[in-house]
Design a protein around this motif. Structure first.
Motif, PDB file in Angstrom:
ATOM      1  N   HIS A 175      -7.562   2.696   0.117  1.00 40.49           N
ATOM      2  CA  HIS A 175      -8.749   3.536  -0.031  1.00 40.49           C
ATOM      3  C   HIS A 175      -9.990   2.705   0.255  1.00 40.49           C
ATOM      4  O   HIS A 175     -10.033   1.501  -0.029  1.00 40.49           O
ATOM      5  CB  HIS A 175      -8.826   4.120  -1.443  1.00 40.49           C
ATOM      6  N   ASP A 176     -10.986   3.338   0.817  1.00 46.70           N
ATOM      7  CA  ASP A 176     -12.256   2.675   1.140  1.00 46.70           C
ATOM      8  C   ASP A 176     -12.058   1.510   2.109  1.00 46.70           C
ATOM      9  O   ASP A 176     -12.774   0.511   2.047  1.00 46.70           O
ATOM     10  CB  ASP A 176     -12.960   2.185  -0.133  1.00 46.70           C
ATOM     11  N   ASN A 209      -6.424   4.387   6.276  1.00 47.57           N
ATOM     12  CA  ASN A 209      -7.333   4.576   5.147  1.00 47.57           C
ATOM     13  C   ASN A 209      -7.204   6.008   4.657  1.00 47.57           C
ATOM     14  O   ASN A 209      -7.206   6.950   5.452  1.00 47.57           O
ATOM     15  CB  ASN A 209      -8.778   4.308   5.579  1.00 47.57           C
ATOM     16  N   ASN A 214      -8.979   8.916   2.604  1.00 47.88           N
ATOM     17  CA  ASN A 214     -10.293   9.263   2.062  1.00 47.88           C
ATOM     18  C   ASN A 214     -10.165  10.224   0.880  1.00 47.88           C
ATOM     19  O   ASN A 214      -9.055  10.617   0.481  1.00 47.88           O
ATOM     20  CB  ASN A 214     -11.203   9.826   3.157  1.00 47.88           C
TER      21      ASN A 214
END
Length: 773
Positions: free
Chosen positions: A354-355, A380, A382
């Motif tokens: 994540h991020d 990734n 979101n």
């Protein structure tokens, strides 16, 4: 143990064929270089001359490119009619150099021209319908795409509907359905007559400039070289010419932007090579597009304002450093995930976080592939549950083909054999991971083994010379389809091993054979420093490089691959034993009962204690280690133990509390002192008063014990219940005939063989015994 990541396919160019010898003589080059050229298809003096001496005459007629005449005629008409031309570029290094080439060319010809670089995150790759419509609304009357366009069917159709022509200049794979562009200038267009299909986007833009200007645009060679090297297209034929002369221009470049960028990168202009582009300039130009807007890269390449150039170069450098930090942070997390319980047993990997900045996930995927050897997707996830990222593969696994049949699990997907991009609902990641693993099994990935590398030859360390380096440098510039020759080394030893870099990420060491040493650098291998220090039979694969430091040149090896075996013999001779020596599984061999009795009960359950008594021994199971705890009295006993047990590894403690060699044999005067004493003293309690006796007659205690034993064996004294008495009128006997005396001589010889010899000599002795299997 350090395992090689690749299979080394050795071509033995250090043993040139008769054909190579003849070609070398005819072309006045070294036989090694001649053999390399023959291996690469250059078999005649003319072919060798053309390769080693690129010239402008080797550039092909630009008008042979498909639709070139049609495309430049439309551009010339637009210039004459003062129509607004928009160059639609791309956000990578090839794309921004292509844009700069086309922009400078059209500006020079008096065109009313601007450029648009799509944003990776909002526009995506290639012609974008919304972007085209916005540009048309702003006045664009002709689009010229660079490094993209052949897959832009929808956007080009929208332009046509608005009455705006599109001239596509591209080099990517042609889809089955081509767009309805006014012209498609492409080096591999079906049925076209262009003789070289390997141009980059910048190369195609350069050919358009060549056709428009009706001359070779020498001032654009620097940009063409950067785009060509950055895009990893084949560095042969026309590309070799572009890069060869482009590097010469870069070494004296007058572009303010490139001057500033070269300085920010810490590159000395006069030393610029294709590696300077690949590892210095291209990553910095790519960083802007990876993290945001790449338009400043085109401004940097085309500006004539030195102040603006310095500002843009500094901005580019800052973005590159941010890109490096992001890659480092995400790579650490990704590699840890690759080794966790959910991933380590998979044949192919899907790593998610994540991020994570989506612009660097392709680089991270490449790093995971390098470390694990497994095809890897890095995505990734979101807040909306959308997973987006990139994948990289290995030669033995077609990643595009593996995922192509599972488009139902993805919302967007594209790519080729070695690299893909994809978007997938996060809830489908597990199913996709299972599908990818099954595809790896279907392609028999586990049976493929590591990828293969072509090795020019195995060189002895002394054979790696600056003269050889300069001979090989004739083959540069190096790149795809003209790889820099790789050489294997098997040094006698590796010295000076240390991790370097701010966080110890890299590995530096020296290869040594005889008195010759050769520096070596392995990027990203800092964690292997301890293993390499302890390893045996090290093999190194790398390229020869000229390392320049403070004006001084030295040869070094840039390591591509490395292998090393865990040592089969470890010498740790000691005069003190401690618990840490007895914690590992294996067979612990004792030669003296008193040492055996003290330690046998303290070994771990996985270990076996063996007291050697001269009886035949049964060979151990394969891979079984042996620990030689104490030093035998006879070297022959150690020989017998090792050859009969046939251990896989030996650790030699060879414990001995006191050196008998250092103590030496008693002197004649010491024997005389003891003889005089026993002749004048009776009933001596040697069991309890030995220390006092040692002090009294000034003979070391250990030596005194030995002398008394010799006297006893020769009949000079009697000992009963610890009481010693001299024998009256003993028979004359030679002290050297006493068993203890002869044993002491043997023990001293054993010490010389096993304890006082150099560690390397003992290692060689033990290794030789193990090799007798």
């Amino acid at each position: 143990m350090i395992a090689a990541q690749y299979r080394w396919n050795n071509h033995h160019v250090d043993q040139p064929s008769a054909e190579a010898q003849a070609l070398a003589q005819a072309s006045q080059i070294s036989p090694i270089v001649a053999q390399i050229l023959i291996n690469r298809g250059k078999t005649t003096p003319d072919a060798v001359q053309a390769f080693l001496q690129p010239g402008p005459e080797q550039l092909h007629d630009a008008l042979l490119l498909h639709d070139m005449q049609k495309g430049i005629t439309r551009i010339e008409d637009a210039i004459a009619a003062e129509q607004q031309i928009t160059i639609y570029g791309d956000y990578d290094a090839d794309g921004v150099t292509s844009t700069a080439i086309m922009y400078e060319t059209l500006t020079m010809l008096g065109a009313q021209v601007n450029y648009y670089i799509p944003n990776r995150f909002t526009d995506g790759y290639g012609p974008n319908v919304a972007a085209f419509k916005k540009l048309i609304a702003a006045g664009t009357q002709l689009f010229v795409t660079v490094d993209n366009g052949v897959a832009g069917n929808e956007a080009i159709a929208a332009a046509n509907e608005a009455g705006v022509d599109v001239v596509v200049t591209d080099h990517h794979e042609l889809p089955q359905e081509l767009p309805a562009a006014y012209a498609i200038i492409h080096p591999r267009f079906p049925g076209a007559e262009y003789p070289f299909g390997g141009l980059s986007g910048a190369g195609v833009a350069f050919k358009v400039a060549q056709a428009l200007r009706e001359e070779i645009p020498q001032d654009l060679l620097d940009l063409a070289a950067i785009g060509t090297v950055a895009d990893l297209v084949p560095l042969v034929d026309e590309n070799r010419v572009l890069v060869y002369f482009g590097l010469k221009l870069l070494q004296q470049d007058e572009r303010p932007g490139l001057q500033a960028l070269i300085k920010e990168a810490g590159i000395h202009p006069e030393e610029i090579t294709e590696q300077s582009i690949g590892f210095g300039l291209a990553p910095r130009l790519n960083a802007l597009g990876r993290l945001g807007d790449a338009s400043p890269a085109v401004e940097l390449l085309t500006t004539l304002d030195e102040s603006q150039a310095q500002t843009l170069a500094h901005q580019t450098e800052q973005e590159n450093r941010r890109r490096q930090d992001l890659v480092a942070q995400i790579s650490t997390a990704a590699l840890a995930q690759a080794e966790d319980a959910d991933h380590r047993d998979r044949l192919a990997l899907i790593i998610s976080g994540h991020d994570w900045h989506e612009g660097v996930l392709g680089i991270v995927a490449s790093k995971v592939v390098e470390q694990t050897g497994k095809p890897t997707l890095v995505v990734n996830v979101n807040a909306e549950g959308r997973a987006k990222g990139s994948g990289r593969s290995v030669e033995a696994f077609n990643l595009f083909e593996a995922l192509d049949g599972h488009r139902d699990l993805m919302t967007a997907f594209g790519g080729h054999h070695m690299a893909v991009g994809l978007t997938v609902p996060a809830e489908n990641l597990t199913a996709l991971a299972d599908a990818l693993d099954q595809e790896a099994a279907n392609q028999h990935l586990a049976d493929q083994g590591p990828s293969e590398l072509t090795v020019a030859a195995t060189l002895a360390v002394p054979a790696a010379t600056m003269n050889l380096y300069h001979e090989l440098a004739q083959l540069a510039p190096f790149g795809t389809d003209n790889a820099q020759p790789l050489f294997a080394f098997a040094p006698e030893q590796v010295t000076g091993v240390k991790a370097i870099g701010k966080t110890g990420d890299h590995l530096k060491f020296q290869l040594q054979t005889g008195t010759t040493r050769l520096n070596a650098i392995a990027f990203g291998a800092g964690k292997q420093a301890d293993e390499l220090t302890q390893a045996d039979h090290v093999a190194v694969l790398g390229t020869l490089e000229d390392n320049v430091w403070q004006g001084r040149h030295s040869l070094q090896v840039m390591v591509k691959d490395l292998s090393a075996q865990a040592p089969t013999v470890v010498v740790e001779r000691t005069n003190r034993l401690h618990q840490a020596m007895f914690t590992q599984p294996g067979t612990y061999v004792f030669f003296h009962e008193n040492v055996y009795r003290q330690l046998a009960d303290h070994l771990p359950d996985t270990a076996t204690a063996l007291l050697y008594s001269g009886q035949p021994l049964t060979p151990l199971a394969a891979d079984s280690p042996v620990y030689l705890v104490d030093c035998p009295d006879l070297t022959a006993d150690l020989t017998t133990v090792v050859t009969q047990l046939q251990p896989a590894r030996i650790t030699a403690y060879l414990y001995q509390k006191e050196s008998l060699s250092r103590l030496g044999l008693p002197t004649r005067s010491q024997y005389a002192k003891l003889f005089k004493f026993v002749a004048t003293h009776q009933h001596v309690d040697v069991g309890h008063q030995l220390t006092q006796l040692s002090t009294f007659i000034q003979i070391p205690r250990t030596q005194l014990i030995f002398m008394i034993q010799v006297f006893f064996e020769c009949g000079f004294v009697s000992i009963a219940h610890g009481i010693m008495d001299g024998v009256t009128q003993p028979d004359h006997k030679d002290l050297t005939a006493a068993p203890s005396y002869q044993l002491r001589q043997q023990q001293m010889q054993t010490e010389e063989d096993l304890l006082t010899c150099p560690p390397a000599a003992l290692t060689q002795r033990l290794q030789g015994l193990m090799d007798r299997k």
